[in-house]
Structure formats: structure tokens, C-alpha cells
Scaffold this motif. Structure first.
Motif, PDB file in Angstrom:
ATOM      1  N   GLY A  39      24.738  46.063  47.051  1.00 46.78           N
ATOM      2  CA  GLY A  39      24.359  45.155  48.124  1.00 46.78           C
ATOM      3  C   GLY A  39      22.869  44.932  48.094  1.00 46.78           C
ATOM      4  O   GLY A  39      22.224  45.002  47.043  1.00 46.78           O
ATOM      5  N   SER A  40      22.291  44.688  49.263  1.00 42.09           N
ATOM      6  CA  SER A  40      20.848  44.472  49.367  1.00 42.09           C
ATOM      7  C   SER A  40      20.345  45.102  50.650  1.00 42.09           C
ATOM      8  O   SER A  40      21.089  45.288  51.610  1.00 42.09           O
ATOM      9  CB  SER A  40      20.508  42.979  49.331  1.00 42.09           C
ATOM     10  OG  SER A  40      21.097  42.301  50.430  1.00 42.09           O
ATOM     11  N   GLY A  41      19.068  45.463  50.647  1.00 42.93           N
ATOM     12  CA  GLY A  41      18.433  46.056  51.820  1.00 42.93           C
ATOM     13  C   GLY A  41      16.969  45.692  51.831  1.00 42.93           C
ATOM     14  O   GLY A  41      16.483  44.929  50.984  1.00 42.93           O
ATOM     15  N   SER A  42      16.238  46.224  52.794  1.00 40.91           N
ATOM     16  CA  SER A  42      14.821  45.906  52.913  1.00 40.91           C
ATOM     17  C   SER A  42      14.016  47.181  53.108  1.00 40.91           C
ATOM     18  O   SER A  42      14.474  48.144  53.725  1.00 40.91           O
ATOM     19  CB  SER A  42      14.570  44.942  54.073  1.00 40.91           C
ATOM     20  OG  SER A  42      14.988  45.520  55.309  1.00 40.91           O
ATOM     21  N   LEU A  43      12.827  47.170  52.546  1.00 38.03           N
ATOM     22  CA  LEU A  43      11.861  48.258  52.694  1.00 38.03           C
ATOM     23  C   LEU A  43      10.557  47.631  53.122  1.00 38.03           C
ATOM     24  O   LEU A  43       9.812  47.097  52.289  1.00 38.03           O
ATOM     25  CB  LEU A  43      11.709  49.022  51.382  1.00 38.03           C
ATOM     26  CG  LEU A  43      10.722  50.200  51.379  1.00 38.03           C
ATOM     27  CD1 LEU A  43      11.217  51.314  52.313  1.00 38.03           C
ATOM     28  CD2 LEU A  43      10.526  50.749  49.971  1.00 38.03           C
ATOM     29  N   GLY A  44      10.283  47.687  54.425  1.00 36.92           N
ATOM     30  CA  GLY A  44       9.106  46.991  54.929  1.00 36.92           C
ATOM     31  C   GLY A  44       9.230  45.501  54.633  1.00 36.92           C
ATOM     32  O   GLY A  44      10.258  44.876  54.885  1.00 36.92           O
ATOM     33  N   PRO A  45       8.203  44.890  54.046  1.00 33.45           N
ATOM     34  CA  PRO A  45       8.260  43.448  53.743  1.00 33.45           C
ATOM     35  C   PRO A  45       9.012  43.131  52.455  1.00 33.45           C
ATOM     36  O   PRO A  45       9.170  41.971  52.105  1.00 33.45           O
ATOM     37  CB  PRO A  45       6.780  43.075  53.599  1.00 33.45           C
ATOM     38  CG  PRO A  45       6.135  44.316  53.083  1.00 33.45           C
ATOM     39  CD  PRO A  45       6.879  45.459  53.745  1.00 33.45           C
ATOM     40  N   PHE A  46       9.484  44.165  51.750  1.00 36.65           N
ATOM     41  CA  PHE A  46      10.107  43.952  50.454  1.00 36.65           C
ATOM     42  C   PHE A  46      11.630  43.981  50.580  1.00 36.65           C
ATOM     43  O   PHE A  46      12.182  44.731  51.372  1.00 36.65           O
ATOM     44  CB  PHE A  46       9.665  45.032  49.460  1.00 36.65           C
ATOM     45  CG  PHE A  46       8.179  45.228  49.399  1.00 36.65           C
ATOM     46  CD1 PHE A  46       7.335  44.175  49.111  1.00 36.65           C
ATOM     47  CD2 PHE A  46       7.620  46.474  49.651  1.00 36.65           C
ATOM     48  CE1 PHE A  46       5.958  44.343  49.067  1.00 36.65           C
ATOM     49  CE2 PHE A  46       6.257  46.660  49.608  1.00 36.65           C
ATOM     50  CZ  PHE A  46       5.416  45.593  49.319  1.00 36.65           C
ATOM     51  N   THR A  47      12.292  43.175  49.769  1.00 32.27           N
ATOM     52  CA  THR A  47      13.744  43.203  49.692  1.00 32.27           C
ATOM     53  C   THR A  47      14.162  43.839  48.375  1.00 32.27           C
ATOM     54  O   THR A  47      13.407  43.852  47.403  1.00 32.27           O
ATOM     55  CB  THR A  47      14.325  41.779  49.786  1.00 32.27           C
ATOM     56  OG1 THR A  47      13.804  40.986  48.695  1.00 32.27           O
ATOM     57  CG2 THR A  47      13.953  41.130  51.102  1.00 32.27           C
ATOM     58  N   ALA A  48      15.371  44.375  48.354  1.00 27.13           N
ATOM     59  CA  ALA A  48      15.849  45.049  47.147  1.00 27.13           C
ATOM     60  C   ALA A  48      17.358  44.945  47.060  1.00 27.13           C
ATOM     61  O   ALA A  48      18.062  45.224  48.033  1.00 27.13           O
ATOM     62  CB  ALA A  48      15.428  46.517  47.142  1.00 27.13           C
TER      63      ALA A  48
END
Length: 274
Positions: A39-48
Motif C-alpha cells: 500500500g502507501s503511507g506518509s512520513l511527515g511531508p513524504f509519501t511512500a
């Protein structure tokens, strides 16, 4: 297996103390194949984007009447492959080369075109592995599927995940992966590397657990551990001869619970008939 003698119905009980339940859970967890998700997630302003795998190992068992098995500190070993996208437009301000206009006799005013830098999005792969521990309550579910009675321990609610100390190193791993890629960008590479690592330092462990929690929690929240499985009809004695058929037993009903006696025990009870 005990069975009734002359009576149309009997009851069988299989007790297991907490230590035996813990051993059974250890064995059952070891048989669960590695689980995976993406899937996808976010770390602060970054997406992954991510792909993750998890395996399980047991902890200590506490039996709570009438039907709860509490497993403390069972372990989830996980590995994750992240594909971070650094949108440089989120880090750097928009930049346009100023237009220059000159007046040319007999022609008029002539201006250079407006040129703006379109900051690219950079993708950086990062792999990481660690473990989490959780304490969870399991309830007992009895089902009959395809002529087989099953008792499963099914997790109740969402347990709190306790991340290993090494998880905090994920930010450093992301920085190490990003730095050489960013440094390779002409002119602005060093500035970008400093900016990204500065942002990662501000995110901290809370940001990492905020990324990993939604990824790993579904592995645990859907956990089901087999406790008992038995065909509804089965032979207990083989045929003694061509005119002496096998002795069979039929399980009419199965129930499971925790008995609160001097020592709490997990009981699986069955009603049987010849």
C-alpha cells in the motif's frame, strides 16, 4: 479418546493449563506462513509506497474465565521495502528566471521568455526490518466447516504495538539512502541533502511509528490461531474382522472455554454419540 459405553451421549473435556496453552500457541504461530501486504503511507511531508512481510512467535499465556486467553509480549518480526517519493517542490520554493525586456528601435519592446524550474519528484528505495511486541486478548470461536469441528483463538480488538529500539534507526536508514541520490543532483544536491536530513530529524520516532502502525496493525488484528480440530465422525477402533465393523464416534456438539478452578484451564468439551 474416551467415549460413552451404552449411553447415547457422553461428554469429553481436554484441559490445558496456561503453560500448555503458551506452548500450543508457540507451535501454532510457528506454522502460520509469512503474511504480506502492500500500500502507501506518509512520513511527515513524504509519501511512500510499501510492501511488508510479518511472521509471529509466541509469548506468555494468561487464562481469564470464562473465555479469554491473554498472550503477553508475543512477537511480530517484520520487514518492509519502502519507495519514498521526495517531491522537491515541497522542499524548494518555486524558481523562475526573471524576464529581461529591451526596446529595439523600429521593432518595439522585446522580452525574454519566462523560464521556471519544474522541480522533479525523486524516488528512493529503503529496506528495513525489526520487530514489535504486543499483548492481546483472544476469544474462542467454535465452528463446523466441511464436517470438521474447529476451535480457534481469535484476537479481540486492536492491541498496542511496542516497537523495538532499532525502529528509531529507520530515519537514519532513510537519510543514508537519500543522501547520495540527492548529492548527485547538479548545483543544488548538497542543499537538498541537508534539507531532507533536517526534515527527517524533526519527524522523530513518533513519525516512524505513525507510518508503521497502520502497516503492521492489520497483520495482528486479523490473527486467528487454531486450538482444536476434529472430524465430526471418525473411527476410534479399526475393524476387528470382516464381520466386525469399526467403532465410530460422532461429535454432536463442541464448546470451549476457560474454567476458573484452583488453576485456570482451557477446556474443550464435546458431546458424543456412537
Amino acid at each position: 479418546m474416551p467415549h460413552s459405553h451404552g449411553a447415547p451421549r457422553g461428554v469429553e473435556q481436554r484441559p490445558a493449563a496456561a503453560s500448555g496453552v503458551a506452548d500450543r500457541f508457540d507451535q501454532a504461530l510457528a506454522l502460520i506462513p509469512p503474511l504480506s501486504s502492500s500500500g502507501s503511507g506518509s512520513l511527515g511531508p513524504f509519501t511512500a509506497g510499501y510492501s511488508a512481510n510479518a511472521t509471529f512467535s509466541g509469548g506468555d499465556a494468561d487464562l481469564i474465565p470464562p473465555g479469554t486467553i491473554r498472550i503477553t509480549d508475543f512477537r511480530v518480526d517484520w520487514s518492509i521495502l519502502l519507495s519514498f517519493q521526495f517531491n522537491l517542490s515541497d522542499i524548494l520554493p518555486d524558481f523562475c528566471i526573471p524576464r529581461v525586456c529591451i526596446h529595439i528601435p523600429c521593432v518595439g519592446t522585446v522580452c525574454t521568455p519566462k523560464i521556471c524550474i519544474d522541480w522533479p519528484t525523486i524516488t528512493i528505495p529503503v529496506s528495513f526490518a525489526d520487530f514489535v511486541q504486543a499483548t492481546a486478548d483472544f476469544g474462542l470461536a467454535v465452528t463446523q466447516v466441511g464436517g470438521v469441528w474447529k476451535v480457534d483463538a481469535v484476537i479481540q480488538g486492536l492491541p498496542n504495538l511496542k516497537f523495538g529500539a532499532a525502529t528509531a534507526a529507520m530515519l537514519a536508514a532513510i537519510g543514508l539512502a537519500a543522501t547520495p541520490i540527492l548529492l548527485a543532483i547538479p548545483f543544488i544536491g548538497p542543499f537538498l541533502a541537508l534539507a531532507v536530513n533536517g526534515i527527517l530529524a524533526l519527524i522523530g520516532l513518533a513519525g516512524v511509528t505513525g507510518l508503521l502502525g497502520p502497516i503492521l496493525t492489520p497483520f495482528v488484528s486479523g490473527l486467528k490461531i487454531p486450538v482444536f480440530s476434529q472430524p465430526a465422525t471418525f473411527a476410534v477402533l479399526p475393524p476387528a474382522g470382516p464381520f466386525d465393523p469399526a467403532v465410530t464416534i460422532h461429535l454432536d456438539a463442541v464448546s470451549a472455554g476457560v474454567s476458573g478452578t484452583d488453576e485456570d484451564e482451557l477446556l474443550v468439551s464435546v458431546d458424543v454419540s456412537p
